[in-house]
Design a protein around this motif. Structure first.
Motif, PDB file in Angstrom:
ATOM      1  N   GLN A 169      23.358  10.394  22.440  1.00 38.40           N
ATOM      2  CA  GLN A 169      23.392   8.939  22.583  1.00 38.40           C
ATOM      3  C   GLN A 169      22.570   8.278  21.471  1.00 38.40           C
ATOM      4  O   GLN A 169      21.749   8.931  20.829  1.00 38.40           O
ATOM      5  N   PRO A 170      22.794   6.986  21.219  1.00 38.63           N
ATOM      6  CA  PRO A 170      21.970   6.299  20.231  1.00 38.63           C
ATOM      7  C   PRO A 170      20.484   6.471  20.578  1.00 38.63           C
ATOM      8  O   PRO A 170      20.089   6.327  21.738  1.00 38.63           O
ATOM      9  N   ASN A 171      19.690   6.787  19.590  1.00 38.44           N
ATOM     10  CA  ASN A 171      18.267   6.982  19.875  1.00 38.44           C
ATOM     11  C   ASN A 171      17.619   5.649  20.241  1.00 38.44           C
ATOM     12  O   ASN A 171      18.152   4.575  19.959  1.00 38.44           O
ATOM     13  N   TYR A 172      16.467   5.740  20.877  1.00 39.15           N
ATOM     14  CA  TYR A 172      15.822   4.529  21.391  1.00 39.15           C
ATOM     15  C   TYR A 172      15.418   3.568  20.284  1.00 39.15           C
ATOM     16  O   TYR A 172      15.377   2.350  20.495  1.00 39.15           O
ATOM     17  N   VAL A 173      15.128   4.084  19.116  1.00 41.67           N
ATOM     18  CA  VAL A 173      14.800   3.200  17.996  1.00 41.67           C
ATOM     19  C   VAL A 173      16.041   2.435  17.559  1.00 41.67           C
ATOM     20  O   VAL A 173      15.979   1.231  17.276  1.00 41.67           O
ATOM     21  N   ALA A 174      17.191   3.109  17.509  1.00 32.98           N
ATOM     22  CA  ALA A 174      18.439   2.429  17.166  1.00 32.98           C
ATOM     23  C   ALA A 174      18.738   1.323  18.178  1.00 32.98           C
ATOM     24  O   ALA A 174      19.137   0.207  17.810  1.00 32.98           O
ATOM     25  N   GLU A 175      18.544   1.618  19.456  1.00 33.65           N
ATOM     26  CA  GLU A 175      18.777   0.612  20.493  1.00 33.65           C
ATOM     27  C   GLU A 175      17.809  -0.551  20.341  1.00 33.65           C
ATOM     28  O   GLU A 175      18.195  -1.721  20.446  1.00 33.65           O
ATOM     29  N   ALA A 176      16.546  -0.237  20.074  1.00 29.53           N
ATOM     30  CA  ALA A 176      15.546  -1.285  19.867  1.00 29.53           C
ATOM     31  C   ALA A 176      15.917  -2.169  18.685  1.00 29.53           C
ATOM     32  O   ALA A 176      15.753  -3.401  18.725  1.00 29.53           O
ATOM     33  N   ARG A 177      16.430  -1.546  17.629  1.00 32.45           N
ATOM     34  CA  ARG A 177      16.860  -2.311  16.460  1.00 32.45           C
ATOM     35  C   ARG A 177      17.967  -3.292  16.817  1.00 32.45           C
ATOM     36  O   ARG A 177      18.028  -4.415  16.285  1.00 32.45           O
ATOM     37  N   ILE A 394      25.293   9.331  17.186  1.00 32.80           N
ATOM     38  CA  ILE A 394      25.753   7.961  17.428  1.00 32.80           C
ATOM     39  C   ILE A 394      24.621   6.985  17.123  1.00 32.80           C
ATOM     40  O   ILE A 394      23.527   7.103  17.688  1.00 32.80           O
ATOM     41  N   GLU A 395      24.896   6.029  16.240  1.00 32.69           N
ATOM     42  CA  GLU A 395      23.909   4.978  15.980  1.00 32.69           C
ATOM     43  C   GLU A 395      24.546   3.593  15.945  1.00 32.69           C
ATOM     44  O   GLU A 395      23.954   2.643  15.456  1.00 32.69           O
ATOM     45  N   THR A 396      25.748   3.486  16.463  1.00 37.82           N
ATOM     46  CA  THR A 396      26.447   2.201  16.541  1.00 37.82           C
ATOM     47  C   THR A 396      26.474   1.732  17.990  1.00 37.82           C
ATOM     48  O   THR A 396      26.827   2.497  18.888  1.00 37.82           O
ATOM     49  N   GLY A 411      29.940 -10.147  20.660  1.00 37.44           N
ATOM     50  CA  GLY A 411      29.560  -9.798  19.301  1.00 37.44           C
ATOM     51  C   GLY A 411      30.408  -8.645  18.781  1.00 37.44           C
ATOM     52  O   GLY A 411      31.466  -8.327  19.329  1.00 37.44           O
ATOM     53  N   GLN A 412      29.931  -8.018  17.733  1.00 42.13           N
ATOM     54  CA  GLN A 412      30.627  -6.915  17.103  1.00 42.13           C
ATOM     55  C   GLN A 412      29.782  -5.648  17.154  1.00 42.13           C
ATOM     56  O   GLN A 412      28.554  -5.721  17.222  1.00 42.13           O
ATOM     57  N   PRO A 413      30.409  -4.471  17.110  1.00 40.89           N
ATOM     58  CA  PRO A 413      29.614  -3.246  17.024  1.00 40.89           C
ATOM     59  C   PRO A 413      28.748  -3.275  15.761  1.00 40.89           C
ATOM     60  O   PRO A 413      29.197  -3.734  14.709  1.00 40.89           O
ATOM     61  N   VAL A 414      27.530  -2.803  15.892  1.00 42.28           N
ATOM     62  CA  VAL A 414      26.602  -2.786  14.768  1.00 42.28           C
ATOM     63  C   VAL A 414      26.172  -1.358  14.489  1.00 42.28           C
ATOM     64  O   VAL A 414      25.641  -0.674  15.378  1.00 42.28           O
ATOM     65  N   ASP A 415      26.413  -0.895  13.274  1.00 46.70           N
ATOM     66  CA  ASP A 415      25.930   0.416  12.846  1.00 46.70           C
ATOM     67  C   ASP A 415      24.481   0.231  12.409  1.00 46.70           C
ATOM     68  O   ASP A 415      24.216  -0.293  11.323  1.00 46.70           O
ATOM     69  N   THR A 416      23.554   0.612  13.259  1.00 48.14           N
ATOM     70  CA  THR A 416      22.140   0.366  12.952  1.00 48.14           C
ATOM     71  C   THR A 416      21.667   1.176  11.746  1.00 48.14           C
ATOM     72  O   THR A 416      20.673   0.827  11.121  1.00 48.14           O
ATOM     73  N   ARG A 417      22.386   2.252  11.443  1.00 55.28           N
ATOM     74  CA  ARG A 417      22.092   3.024  10.239  1.00 55.28           C
ATOM     75  C   ARG A 417      22.230   2.142   9.012  1.00 55.28           C
ATOM     76  O   ARG A 417      21.370   2.119   8.135  1.00 55.28           O
ATOM     77  N   LYS A 418      23.361   1.422   8.949  1.00 48.21           N
ATOM     78  CA  LYS A 418      23.646   0.575   7.788  1.00 48.21           C
ATOM     79  C   LYS A 418      22.794  -0.684   7.804  1.00 48.21           C
ATOM     80  O   LYS A 418      22.404  -1.201   6.753  1.00 48.21           O
ATOM     81  N   GLU A 419      22.511  -1.199   8.990  1.00 54.11           N
ATOM     82  CA  GLU A 419      21.771  -2.452   9.123  1.00 54.11           C
ATOM     83  C   GLU A 419      20.297  -2.297   8.776  1.00 54.11           C
ATOM     84  O   GLU A 419      19.700  -3.163   8.139  1.00 54.11           O
ATOM     85  N   PHE A 420      19.695  -1.183   9.205  1.00 53.01           N
ATOM     86  CA  PHE A 420      18.257  -1.003   9.040  1.00 53.01           C
ATOM     87  C   PHE A 420      17.874   0.177   8.153  1.00 53.01           C
ATOM     88  O   PHE A 420      16.708   0.386   7.859  1.00 53.01           O
TER      89      PHE A 420
END
Length: 425
Positions: A169-177, A394-396, A411-420
């Motif tokens: 699952q998306p890691n907690y930091v990705a979710e926090a982002r 998974i980081e989206t 909203g739209q799906p956000v790839d936190t990898r690309k965003e942060f």
């Protein structure tokens, strides 16, 4: 932020138990008849044959986190469905589920049972950060795959010393982002109060959130923690209400999530935007509070909600609902934890199909070499991707708001990898 030291301490605390309960069973790769030949010569084949594959799972079927136990039923239903349709690569799956009660020492005991007595091919899913931290040293020493653990602690993707363990699952930091981006975009001067579980799960998400809002107008103005053994979080919620913060970030597991939502609804003098983390966002958590009392609550997700009418004609959701009725008739298919179990089991199926060798080493390598793999139960735009420098499948994520009797995506799906940027150790 990732509390590697604390995780190390959790593992060390179980070391004595590992030693005390050690038995004479040899490691799988040393057992006669459990190694491959040919191009895969010397690799471990314990738990897998041409016709069968034996998997183990450790879940809190009892104890303070027992709401998560039904995840095992979603996963088991998937494997039963697959078995009735030819298996995985022609192999029928045997899924052995053990209960650790959300107690790390018990998780150690059950991991040993699965490896040394049950001779499983892999320990698929250990649920919870404390339990996973307690067993990952042992499983990596034994060279037993520990794929797709049911915890979003970021350390599962940043620690290079445990190649046999990986999250899903998306890691907690990705979710926090994701929450940080939402607030910076929509409430750029928000004051945030935080309730969090006082362990690596809670601290990971809180730390990730603080880092993601650093330098912006979004400020954390109050924090309260709770212990998993606490009877309630009412005192913490009373304290947080005094901050008069406009946003409440609720970093809890299901039992305490329900309590926090109920306390928020009861306190009519404080009406913050309530953001509840994904692991406490199931409708099963919200329903006891009363749906009328949780309107407007925000969370984030990455897989399809079987209760959402938008997926009524979705082929994977229809298959899931039919399978749950057939193979797990005592459970509620609308429960998102069941859908989670189905989605993660389906993801493992993809990884098993991708193995270059039908061996433990083959699975270890497959889960770390996923390239935009589509899984039917994941949201559109969400795929599995890993590589040499990225062990986070998974980081989206996409935001959702509770309205009426269900969650609604917005909203739209956000790839936190690309965003942060990538998350590193």
């Amino acid at each position: 932020m990732r509390n590697i030291t604390a995780l190390r301490a959790a593992a060390a605390a179980t070391a004595a138990l590992l030693t005390a309960t050690a038995c004479s069973t040899q490691r799988g790769q040393d057992d006669p008849g459990t190694v491959a030949g040919g191009a895969c010569k010397g690799q471990q084949t314990t738990g897998i044959t041409d016709k069968t594959i034996k998997l183990g799972g450790i879940y809190p079927l009892s104890g303070p986190a027992s709401a998560y136990g039904t995840i095992s039923k979603g996963a088991a239903a998937y494997f039963k469905y697959v078995n009735d349709h030819g298996g995985i690569g022609g192999r029928k799956v045997e899924f052995v589920v053990r209960d650790d009660g959300y107690q790390p020492p018990k998780a150690v005991e059950e991991a040993r049972r699965l490896v040394e007595r049950e001779k499983v091919f892999a320990v698929f899913q250990t649920l919870g950060t404390p339990s996973t931290a307690a067993v990952w040293d042992y499983l990596n020493q034994q060279k037993v795959p520990q794929p797709f653990v049911a915890t979003g602690a970021s350390v599962w993707g940043t620690d290079a010393k445990h190649p046999w363990t990986i999250g899903w699952q998306p890691n907690y930091v990705a979710e926090a982002r994701m929450y940080a981006k939402y607030l910076k975009d929509e409430k750029p001067k928000a004051k945030v109060a935080v309730l969090y579980q006082n362990d690596d799960f809670g601290k990971d998400l809180l730390g990730g959130f603080k880092k993601a809002v650093a330098g912006s107008g979004v400020k954390v103005v109050a924090e309260e923690s709770y212990e998993v053994t606490d009877p309630s979080v009412s005192a913490q919620m009373t304290s947080l209400a005094r901050s008069k913060a406009g946003v409440l970030l609720d970093v809890t597991t299901p039992k305490f999530g329900s309590q926090a939502l109920a306390a928020d609804a009861k306190n009519t003098r404080w009406n913050p935007l309530h953001i509840v983390n994904n692991v406490a966002s199931s409708a099963a958590v919200l329903k006891p509070v009363g749906f009328k009392n949780v309107q407007g609550v925000v969370s984030a997700t990455y897989f399809k909600d079987p209760a959402d009418p938008r997926w009524a004609q979705d082929p994977e959701v229809k298959t899931y609902l039919d399978a749950m009725h057939k193979y797990a008739p005592d459970t509620d298919p609308a429960n998102q934890f069941n859908a989670y179990g189905w989605a993660v089991a389906s993801s493992l199926h993809k990884a098993l199909d991708a193995m270059k060798c039908p061996t433990r080493e083959g699975l270890r390598d497959a889960v770390r070499n996923l390239k935009d793999v589509k899984v039917g139960m994941l949201l559109p735009g969400v795929t599995l991707s890993t590589g040499p420098d990225d062990a986070f499948p998974i980081e989206t994520l996409q935001l959702m708001r509770f309205k009426g009797e269900r969650w609604q995506l917005f909203g739209q799906p956000v790839d936190t990898r690309k965003e942060f940027g990538p998350l590193t150790g």
